[in-house]
Design an enzyme around this catalytic site. Structure first.
Site, PDB file in Angstrom:
ATOM      1  N   GLY A   1       0.572   0.308   8.715  1.00 55.89           N
ATOM      2  CA  GLY A   1       1.835   0.998   8.464  1.00 55.89           C
ATOM      3  C   GLY A   1       2.717   0.947   9.697  1.00 55.89           C
TER       4      GLY A   1
ATOM      5  N   HIS B   1      -2.666   4.705  -3.037  1.00 58.68           N
ATOM      6  CA  HIS B   1      -3.674   5.539  -2.381  1.00 58.68           C
ATOM      7  C   HIS B   1      -3.309   7.000  -2.610  1.00 58.68           C
ATOM      8  CE1 HIS B   1      -5.566   6.721   1.792  1.00 58.68           C
ATOM      9  NE2 HIS B   1      -6.219   7.233   0.778  1.00 58.68           N
TER      10      HIS B   1
ATOM     11  N   ASP C   1      -8.048   1.910   6.464  1.00 61.80           N
ATOM     12  CA  ASP C   1      -6.715   2.509   6.434  1.00 61.80           C
ATOM     13  C   ASP C   1      -6.573   3.513   7.576  1.00 61.80           C
ATOM     14  OD1 ASP C   1      -4.238   3.447   5.709  1.00 61.80           O
ATOM     15  OD2 ASP C   1      -4.875   4.297   3.794  1.00 61.80           O
ATOM     16  N   GLY C   2      -5.655   3.211   8.489  1.00 58.04           N
ATOM     17  CA  GLY C   2      -5.375   4.141   9.577  1.00 58.04           C
ATOM     18  C   GLY C   2      -5.559   3.491  10.931  1.00 58.04           C
ATOM     19  N   GLY C   3      -4.495   3.446  11.711  1.00 59.52           N
ATOM     20  CA  GLY C   3      -4.603   2.958  13.089  1.00 59.52           C
ATOM     21  C   GLY C   3      -4.839   1.464  13.229  1.00 59.52           C
TER      22      GLY C   3
ATOM     23  N   HIS D   1       0.853  -1.195   0.000  1.00 53.48           N
ATOM     24  CA  HIS D   1       0.000   0.000   0.000  1.00 53.48           C
ATOM     25  C   HIS D   1       0.886   1.242   0.000  1.00 53.48           C
ATOM     26  CE1 HIS D   1      -3.775   2.178   1.078  1.00 53.48           C
ATOM     27  NE2 HIS D   1      -2.940   2.990   1.711  1.00 53.48           N
TER      28      HIS D   1
ATOM     29  N   ASP E   1       1.121   5.322   0.030  1.00 50.16           N
ATOM     30  CA  ASP E   1       0.405   6.563   0.348  1.00 50.16           C
ATOM     31  C   ASP E   1       1.056   7.755  -0.342  1.00 50.16           C
ATOM     32  OD1 ASP E   1      -1.672   5.643   1.967  1.00 50.16           O
ATOM     33  OD2 ASP E   1      -0.388   5.564   3.741  1.00 50.16           O
TER      34      ASP E   1
ATOM     35  N   GLY F   1      -2.680  12.048   6.592  1.00 53.92           N
ATOM     36  CA  GLY F   1      -1.540  12.962   6.618  1.00 53.92           C
ATOM     37  C   GLY F   1      -0.346  12.378   7.346  1.00 53.92           C
TER      38      GLY F   1
ATOM     39  N   GLY G   1       0.631   6.539  12.535  1.00 50.57           N
ATOM     40  CA  GLY G   1       0.706   6.396  13.987  1.00 50.57           C
ATOM     41  C   GLY G   1      -0.389   7.075  14.771  1.00 50.57           C
TER      42      GLY G   1
HETATM   43 ZN    ZN Z   1      -3.318   4.809   2.676  1.00 49.80          ZN
END
Ligand code: ZN
Length: 201
Positions: free
Chosen positions: A181, A50, A159-161, A17, A19, A126, A129
């Site tokens: 990530g 993405h 996506d995220g956390g 993935h 970003d 943006g 973490g």
């Molecule tokens: Zn992403």
């Protein structure tokens, strides 16, 4: 980047993935199509690109040529989303639409028949973490219900956390793709982490 990408396949994680951030749609800058093209020879995995950029239509062709398999852009960043989706598919790539935490599923419902993937951001994009915004899982449930009702045939990506404690909630809500990530690159035993994220152990 090549060293980082090389850690992914042996861990059992299936996609790479990427970003892309433009410093305009999101308050950070990462990289553009050149980076995608440069790391493409280092991996045979699916490249899930993405785009967190304004005016995505201007760039889909470059990312397709760079070696993207999935190209996801944000509905908030495009005025004519159908056109962008058509452009991605015309390039022979899978088309994804993304929504930030403040955008409701209803906003993209008319687009669902035309997408291969819906990306639900569970943090404000943006930076890596960040802690997850739990209300976003309701959107995953809604998307799963809409798919069940025949409104489209798409993968649901979160996506995220995503980490060991949030992955199960995402899976239970109906997510098919979990983007990790910080938790992945911070894990000592990446294969063990990936098994736990997938709910295999
Ligand atoms: Zn992403």
């Amino acid at each position: 980047m090549a060293d980082g990408v090389a850690l992914i396949a042996p861990s059992g994680a299936e996609w790479v993935h990427l970003d892309v951030m433009d410093g305009c749609f999101v308050p950070n800058i990462s990289f553009g199509p050149k980076m995608v093209a440069d790391i493409r020879p280092h991996s045979s995995q699916i490249f899930d690109v993405h785009l967190m950029i304004r005016s995505p239509l201007n760039f889909v062709e470059e990312f397709a040529k760079a070696g993207a398999d999935y190209i996801t852009f944000h509905v908030e960043a495009a005025v004519h989303s159908h056109r962008v989706l058509q452009a991605i598919r015309a390039l022979g790539k899978k088309a994804g639409i993304g929504i930030v935490p403040s955008t409701p599923v209803s906003f993209i419902e008319p687009l669902l028949p035309f997408v291969d993937l819906v990306l639900v951001m569970t943090v404000n994009p943006g930076y890596g973490g960040q802690p997850i915004i739990p209300e976003c899982f309701d959107k995953v449930r809604s998307l799963a219900a809409l798919r069940e009702a025949g409104k489209g045939d798409y993968l649901i990506s979160v996506d995220g956390g995503i980490n060991e404690s949030t992955a199960a909630v995402a899976r239970d809500a109906g997510a098919d793709v979990l983007v990790a990530g910080s938790s992945f690159f911070g894990a000592t035993d990446k294969a063990a982490l990936v098994r736990r994220l997938k709910g295999l152990s």
